[in-house]
Design an enzyme around this catalytic site. Structure first.
Site, short mmCIF file in Angstrom:
data_model
loop_
_atom_site.label_atom_id
_atom_site.label_comp_id
_atom_site.label_asym_id
_atom_site.label_seq_id
_atom_site.Cartn_x
_atom_site.Cartn_y
_atom_site.Cartn_z
N ASP A 1 0.85 -1.18 0.00
CA ASP A 1 0.00 0.00 0.00
C ASP A 1 0.90 1.24 0.00
O ASP A 1 1.66 1.45 0.94
CB ASP A 1 -0.91 0.00 1.23
CG ASP A 1 -1.91 1.15 1.25
OD1 ASP A 1 -1.88 1.99 0.32
OD2 ASP A 1 -2.72 1.22 2.19
N ASP B 1 3.95 11.13 2.48
CA ASP B 1 3.91 11.90 3.74
C ASP B 1 5.05 11.48 4.65
O ASP B 1 5.68 12.32 5.30
CB ASP B 1 2.58 11.68 4.45
CG ASP B 1 1.39 12.17 3.64
OD1 ASP B 1 1.58 13.01 2.75
OD2 ASP B 1 0.27 11.71 3.91
#
EC number: 2.7.1.15
Length: 283
Positions: free
Chosen positions: A226, A232
């Site tokens: 994933d 981020d």
């Protein structure tokens, strides 16, 4: 010594749907799983930086709904300082994330309280000013991002912009920020602007740095499950490591971003410092 880092950005309650393939326009697909988790670019970056060893304060906005307490608890549990958190009547930010079998994703964000974040309070201004590095992303009002950069500049802090979502016109932002982090698909508008340090993330290929020199840093090879939140994590660890030098910061960020793809969901995928150092030592 740990970097004193202020993150200015969004905090969301995420819902991640795992699907075989991302739906085409007009198509309905069934998810094989549904995972609620904390998220938002600001929250994710703050947690990643704290786990990487920085002393982190977060300037963000939460609503008055049930999600706010859960998001606050997650941030506190990860050592993120919350002196700069504002409470806005109404819902907190939220996001729906679809992840396919190749670990690619698409995301829809409802800003909620994030859309009302400002730096008008003396408390939040002081939190930004009392930092070595200020990391800003753009799931918040553009005026707030600009204000954060100006406070950082006036206080002598390094200002880093994770330019996502992509702004319509990056001209003013390019003049205000010391470092811009952008993904490869959105890099073109920044390459001809006077950004002192431009960092281009390239997914599994690592990252490229364009400044006084040009560097290509490889990413450790992993079997991703994933990719949500990996950018981020990269930005948070880059900001946490920036005072240690550009090349070292890039290497740590690439290692952390790769490790983040091994965990489902965005809010809890950031690796701890020990894991990052292990991967760097093995490469």
């Amino acid at each position: 010594m740990a970097t004193r880092l202020c993150v200015v950005g969004s905090v969301n309650a995420d819902l991640t749907f795992t699907v075989d393939a991302l739906p085409r326009p007009g198509e309905t697909v069934l998810a094989s799983s549904l995972l609620p988790s904390p998220g938002g670019k600001g929250g994710n970056q703050a947690v990643a930086a704290a786990r990487a060893g920085a002393t982190v304060e977060l300037v963000a906005a939460l609503g008055t709904d049930g999600a706010a307490a859960q998001l606050r608890g997650h941030l506190q549990a990860n050592g993120v300082g919350l002196k700069g958190i504002a409470t806005i009547p109404g819902p907190s930010g939220s996001a729906a994330i679809l992840v396919d079998a190749q670990a690619e994703n698409c995301i829809v964000v409802a800003p909620g309280a994030n859309g009302h974040l400002s730096l008008s309070s003396p408390v939040t201004q002081a939190v930004v000013a009392d930092s070595e590095v200020v990391l800003v992303s753009l799931e918040i009002p553009l005026d707030t991002a600009v204000a954060a950069a100006r406070i950082a500049r006036s206080s002598g802090a390094v200002s880093i912009l994770n330019a996502s979502p992509a702004p319509h016109d990056p001209t003013e932002l390019a003049q205000l920020f010391d470092v811009v982090v952008v993904n490869e698909d959105e890099a073109a508008p920044w390459t001809d602007r006077p950004v002192p340090h431009l960092v281009i993330t390239r997914g599994s290929q690592g990252a490229r740095y364009v400044g006084q020199q040009r560097l290509d840093i490889a990413s450790p090879a992993v079997e991703a499950v994933d990719t949500t939140g990996a950018g981020d994590v990269f930005a948070g660890v880059l900001a946490a490591s920036w005072p240690e030098g550009v090349e070292h910061a890039l290497a740590r960020a690439c290692a952390a971003g790769a490790l983040a793809t091994l965990v489902h969901g965005a809010g809890d995928c950031a690796p701890y410092s020990e894991a990052i150092e292990d991967v760097m030592g093995a490469s």
